[in-house]
Design an enzyme around this catalytic site. Structure first.
Site, short mmCIF file in Angstrom:
data_model
loop_
_atom_site.label_atom_id
_atom_site.label_comp_id
_atom_site.label_asym_id
_atom_site.label_seq_id
_atom_site.Cartn_x
_atom_site.Cartn_y
_atom_site.Cartn_z
N CYS A 79 -61.87 -4.15 -8.18
CA CYS A 79 -62.22 -5.54 -8.55
C CYS A 79 -63.23 -6.12 -7.56
CB CYS A 79 -60.96 -6.38 -8.67
SG CYS A 79 -61.21 -7.93 -9.58
N HIS A 167 -57.41 -3.43 -12.37
CA HIS A 167 -56.40 -3.21 -11.32
C HIS A 167 -55.48 -2.04 -11.70
CE1 HIS A 167 -57.08 -6.77 -8.75
NE2 HIS A 167 -57.55 -7.30 -9.87
N GLU A 169 -53.16 -0.80 -9.95
CA GLU A 169 -51.87 -0.90 -9.27
C GLU A 169 -50.84 -1.69 -10.05
OE1 GLU A 169 -54.38 -4.35 -7.61
OE2 GLU A 169 -54.68 -2.33 -8.39
N SER A 221 -27.50 -8.28 11.55
CA SER A 221 -27.38 -9.47 10.71
C SER A 221 -26.43 -9.25 9.54
CB SER A 221 -28.76 -9.84 10.15
OG SER A 221 -29.20 -8.86 9.23
N GLY A 222 -26.08 -8.01 9.27
CA GLY A 222 -25.30 -7.70 8.08
C GLY A 222 -26.19 -7.25 6.93
#
Length: 509
Positions: A79, A167, A169, A221-222
């Site tokens: 692009c 695009h 992707e 943090s879990g």
């Protein structure tokens, strides 16, 4: 080192998708700003130029220096990248008479061309650009066209440089992976050896070499990121790793006890710290979202530092930083606006004299889960929804009190357990309840009520960079709403958030 595809980012919303598609080919890639990329070494096998919200015709259009890349490595412009290469070589780029956005079909394909090999006539592609390439230099050869876009794709003769105005992707380009495979594997010659197994093996070896016999402390943090980081470090250095799990009073209902038990069963060297009252005291009266984040982060560092100092000779701090955190903390063009503070990106306070190790800072969230599965970790930990570092503190709009936390924990528990019991939990990327700073009139029994409103949030995503709201079944939402109102004292109204990211963020604060 490993074979790498370099992706130069011009600010496109799709840049992270390019990286994800390349990695699906078992090829490692990195995203860097177009004006700040690393030295090109022998490990770089090819370069992809992303799209951009800018026009190549803008006065302040991003202009990369490709002198170390052009005609030295395979180069694919997508692009904006394609339009820049054409304009930079003397071609003509002009605003489209009709904005080319959405589905299109490749009416002409040069099937013999190495980039287009294997793609079928009239396959669907996704266009997203306001400019188009009208004229190309004589050394440019068209390799694919649509009914409206003559130069949908080109090659530059004499060099492995290509441009496409669609695009590859995105999901809507049905054969985009064929094109990307042609470029990454066949043209760039990547060997497709970047797998979860190879990552684990290389990471453990790298951690052993980097850390040696030093001691490391990790804040758990879990969540999946810190948990996978802990297991990788445990495999690398064993008992030289100490994990600290802090209860900041903003975790989900019963989470501290349940997760601490899971960690201990995994054989991790983990210390649990109950610091609820300290956090509540620090947060008293604060209602600004960034203010709350800073208080929560600052208090965590204080608590964590105190606990870390109880361990002798710690040299390293491990963090569960993942790649989207790193990407979002970089600016493509000049200083970027702060959407929200990342709790695990950036420097440490001067008083924490520790070196940082981040085992997962090159991985997306789903890649972290793949690593966790290969490490045979508990599926309940691996498949957990992402949970914000500041916890429920940014799901309580306004100031935080222990009473509000209790209301939100109870409502959130009903919602999340309902998703699990209905078989919907694994179909959702992230779900949670938000306690709103308003009251609503209601009727319960024969009495008038004036109580709290909560919002349910559920999104589908692949990496959290973009997200769509989950279209949960109406009967499920009706049951959850009814259960919350009947069982959570202080709530008399439930609403459902149907905003996508962008423009909304996943969290409300």
């Amino acid at each position: 080192m490993q074979e790498t595809i370099l992706i130069l980012d011009f600010g496109s919303q799709y840049t992270q998708l390019i990286a994800r598609r390349v990695r699906e080919l078992n090829v490692y890639c990195e995203i860097h700003p177009y004006n700040d990329f690393p030295e090109i070494t022998s490990w770089v096998k090819g370069v992809i130029l992303s799209g951009s919200p800018f026009s190549v015709l803008d006065q302040n259009a991003p202009i990369p220096d490709l002198s170390a890349i052009r005609n030295k490595l395979p180069l694919l412009g997508v692009c904006y990248g394609a339009q820049f290469l054409a304009k930079d070589s003397g071609g003509k780029v002009m605003p489209s008479s009709i904005r080319e956005y959405g589905r299109a079909n490749l009416g002409f394909i040069n099937h013999d061309h190495e980039l287009m090999r294997g793609m079928t006539d009239h396959c669907q592609v996704w266009m997203s650009h306001g400019d188009t390439i009208l004229d190309i230099p004589k050394e440019f050869k068209i390799i694919t066209s649509t009914a409206d876009v003559k130069v949908a794709g080109y090659e530059i003769e004499g060099e492995k440089t290509y441009g496409i105005q669609f695009h590859p992707e995105v999901y809507h380009t049905t054969e985009g992976m064929i094109l990307l495979r042609n470029f990454v594997v066949d043209i760039c010659g990547c060997s497709q050896t970047w797998t979860p197994e190879s990552f684990i093996e290389a990471t453990i070896a790298s951690l052993q070499e980097k850390i040696g016999n030093d001691k490391v402390v990790l804040g758990l943090s879990g969540g999946v990121d810190s948990s996978v980081s802990a297991v990788l470090l445990d495999r690398a250095i064993g008992k030289n790793l100490t994990c600290i799990f802090v209860d900041n009073g903003l975790l989900r209902k019963n989470e501290f006890e349940l997760v601490l038990d899971s960690y201990q069963h995994m054989g991790l060297n983990v210390i649990g710290v109950d610091a609820k009252e300290r956090f509540y005291k620090a947060l008293k009266g604060e209602s600004d979202p960034e203010g709350k984040r800073k208080i929560i982060g600052g208090t965590f560092i204080e608590v964590f530092d105190e606990e870390a100092h109880k361990i002798k000779d710690v040299k390293w701090l491990a963090q569960g930083t993942i790649y989207p955190d790193v990407i979002e903390s970089k600016s493509v063009k000049g200083p970027s606006a702060t959407i929200k503070s990342h709790h695990n990106v950036g420097g440490l306070p001067d008083f924490m004299k520790l070196k940082i190790v981040e085992p997962l800072n090159t991985l997306f969230k789903d890649e972290v889960r793949k690593i966790g599965r290969k490490l045979n970790m508990d599926p309940n930990l691996i498949n957990r929804h992402p949970f914000p570092g500041p916890g429920l503190g940014i799901r309580i709009l306004g100031d935080i009190t222990e009473e509000k936390v209790k209301i939100l924990q109870d409502a959130d528990h009903i919602y999340v357990e309902g998703l699990k019991n209905s078989g919907l939990y694994d179909k959702v990327w992230q779900a949670g309840v938000i306690l709103l700073p308003i009251h609503s009139v209601g009727v319960m029994g024969d009495e008038r009520t004036y109580e709290n409103v909560v919002a349910l949030r559920a999104v589908v995503s692949t990496d959290g960079m973009t997200a769509d709201w989950s279209q949960l079944p109406y009967d499920f939402l009706a049951k959850v709403s009814n259960d919350i109102i009947n069982k959570v004292k202080g709530v008399n109204r439930v609403v459902y958030d149907i905003s996508s990211k962008p423009p909304a963020t996943i969290e409300w604060e």
